[in-house]
Write a protein that holds these residues in place. Structure first.
Motif, mmCIF file in Angstrom:
data_model
loop_
_atom_site.group_PDB
_atom_site.id
_atom_site.type_symbol
_atom_site.label_atom_id
_atom_site.label_comp_id
_atom_site.label_asym_id
_atom_site.label_seq_id
_atom_site.Cartn_x
_atom_site.Cartn_y
_atom_site.Cartn_z
ATOM 1 N N TYR A 2 0.835 -1.196 0.000
ATOM 2 C CA TYR A 2 0.000 0.000 0.000
ATOM 3 C C TYR A 2 0.869 1.244 0.000
ATOM 4 N N THR A 61 -0.565 7.845 -2.650
ATOM 5 C CA THR A 61 -1.474 7.760 -3.794
ATOM 6 C C THR A 61 -2.757 7.001 -3.462
ATOM 7 N N ASN A 62 -2.856 6.474 -2.233
ATOM 8 C CA ASN A 62 -4.000 5.662 -1.810
ATOM 9 C C ASN A 62 -4.239 4.518 -2.792
ATOM 10 N N SER A 63 -3.150 3.854 -3.167
ATOM 11 C CA SER A 63 -3.258 2.740 -4.107
ATOM 12 C C SER A 63 -2.199 1.690 -3.791
ATOM 13 N N TYR A 64 -2.329 0.564 -4.471
ATOM 14 C CA TYR A 64 -1.431 -0.562 -4.242
ATOM 15 C C TYR A 64 -0.487 -0.779 -5.417
ATOM 16 N N GLN A 106 -4.892 -5.193 -2.679
ATOM 17 C CA GLN A 106 -4.704 -5.779 -4.002
ATOM 18 C C GLN A 106 -3.450 -6.643 -4.002
ATOM 19 N N VAL A 151 -10.253 1.329 -5.085
ATOM 20 C CA VAL A 151 -9.202 0.880 -4.172
ATOM 21 C C VAL A 151 -9.816 0.401 -2.873
#
Length: 196
Positions: A12, A16-19, A147, A191
């Motif tokens: 994580y 970017t608040n993403s994986y 993810q 997400v």
């Protein structure tokens, strides 16, 4: 170094608040790898039998204040990366400053080890996969869907082993396993999604 053909990641990135993809870019890998597939896994906060709180923030507050003992994952694991983000976020939001979390320094290398520590009473809480928490009959609070993705080196993508793995990941059998296992699902476009 190209020591492996395929790597599985679930890291994580709070910026970017993403994986995963931010790390590929950060380490200049995005042009050297191909995503083979993946799925989402539900991370939950597993609770010892005497922990009666139902809200995640309250559980973390008790941990930060020293009332609870943590069973922690090892440094570098995706679960540890997310837990560190979560602890900092709650600490910032509620204004509790903590210099020492009980159990933080002790590293466990699998979700199973964390769940075993909680089930045996040696720890009070820990971040684990939902299916592992349920295997040990632990009460849990939903935290996030992570993810979990498979990436192969472009130079090895046509190798027999990588092609066989890709075939398995795309098979209806594998998709059925994912859909029938509690705490696993196909990757969604969002997400983060609240627990259904």
């Amino acid at each position: 170094l190209e020591e492996v053909d395929v790597a599985c990641i679930h890291l994580y990135d709070p910026l970017t608040n993403s994986y995963n993809e931010p790390y590929l870019k950060r380490f200049w890998l995005q042009d050297n790898v191909v995503k083979l597939g993946g799925y989402e896994r539900q991370l939950v906060m597993a609770l010892g039998e005497h922990v009666k709180e139902d809200r995640l923030e309250n559980v973390i507050k008790l941990l930060l204040e020293g009332w609870l003992r943590l069973a922690n994952r090892n440094r570098g694991s995706g679960t540890r990366v997310y837990l560190d983000f979560l602890l900092e976020e709650v600490e910032r939001r509620i204004g509790v400053r903590c210099n020492h979390i009980r159990g933080y320094e002790i590293e466990h290398f699998t979700h199973e080890e964390v769940a075993e520590k909680i089930a045996s009473g040696d720890a009070d809480i820990g971040l684990v996969l939902r299916n592992v928490a349920e295997k040990y009959d632990l009460r849990w609070i939903h935290v996030t869907w992570e993810q979990y993705e498979y990436y192969a080196l472009k130079s090895r993508v046509r190798s027999k082993g990588v092609q066989k793995l890709k075939e398995i990941l795309e098979s209806s059998w594998f998709k059925g396993v994912i859909l029938s296992t509690p705490g696993y699902r196909k990757i969604s476009n969002r997400v983060e999604e609240e627990q259904k």
